[in-house]
Design a protein around this motif. Sequence first.
Motif: not given
Length: 255
Positions: A132, A136, A171
């Motif tokens: 991730r 990202e 996040r």
Amino acid sequence: MRDLLTLEGITLGFGGIQALSDVSASVREHSVTAVIGPNGAGKTSLFNVISGFYRANAGTARYDGHDLLATPSNARARMGIARTFQNIALFQGLSVLENIKLGAHADLRANLLSASVFLGPAAGEEAALTRRIDEEILEPLGLAEIRDRPVAGLPYGQQKRLELARAMVMRPRLLMLDEPFAGMPPPEKRRMAEAIRSFMRTGGVTTLLIDHDMEAVMGLSDHVVVLNFGKVIAAGDVAMVRRHPDVIEAYLGAA
């Protein structure tokens, strides 16, 4: 858009010093709100109240419908609030990737024993987290090529982007940036602003920031709150704040 964060009458004092006096403000979801003001205006104190480092003497704060001031600081991270700091606070002996992973500790599910021996769920979580981060975080921030380098010795601009990366790995719903453009040359400022916009588009992030660079702040922000001596002297869109007489006086002095 609705308000993700609402502050009402926030007051904070240290002995005889009044850092914040009856501060009220709101942060719209999926927007950029800037808090500006001269040195000592109370900007970082306000950030510290929101993130839980300071306890307000009076006032209320609602985050996504929850009583924020009654929520422990570690629980605020799990609610989706992440922040960077005015002074770079990275672990210089660790790599870029390792520093970013530290930002995800609140989301890891593996228990202490499995994490310590790196087996089962811990190994799976670690592998998924690395993928991730690669996809990202590192690419949008231009950090992929230095992923495994130690932080010590990295240029200042890369370290500032790394701080943003460590916050973004959580996040967050609310991203709080304390002077993200400080000390950067214009190309690095543009790169940082583009990264913030990219994360807002792809991740639905709401941004609350402090900075002294008026050009960068005004170019990025949807809403501006101006503090002076711990009080709100103006709040509104960029055009309104630019021409507000109290703002002009606070920054430039009376005519």
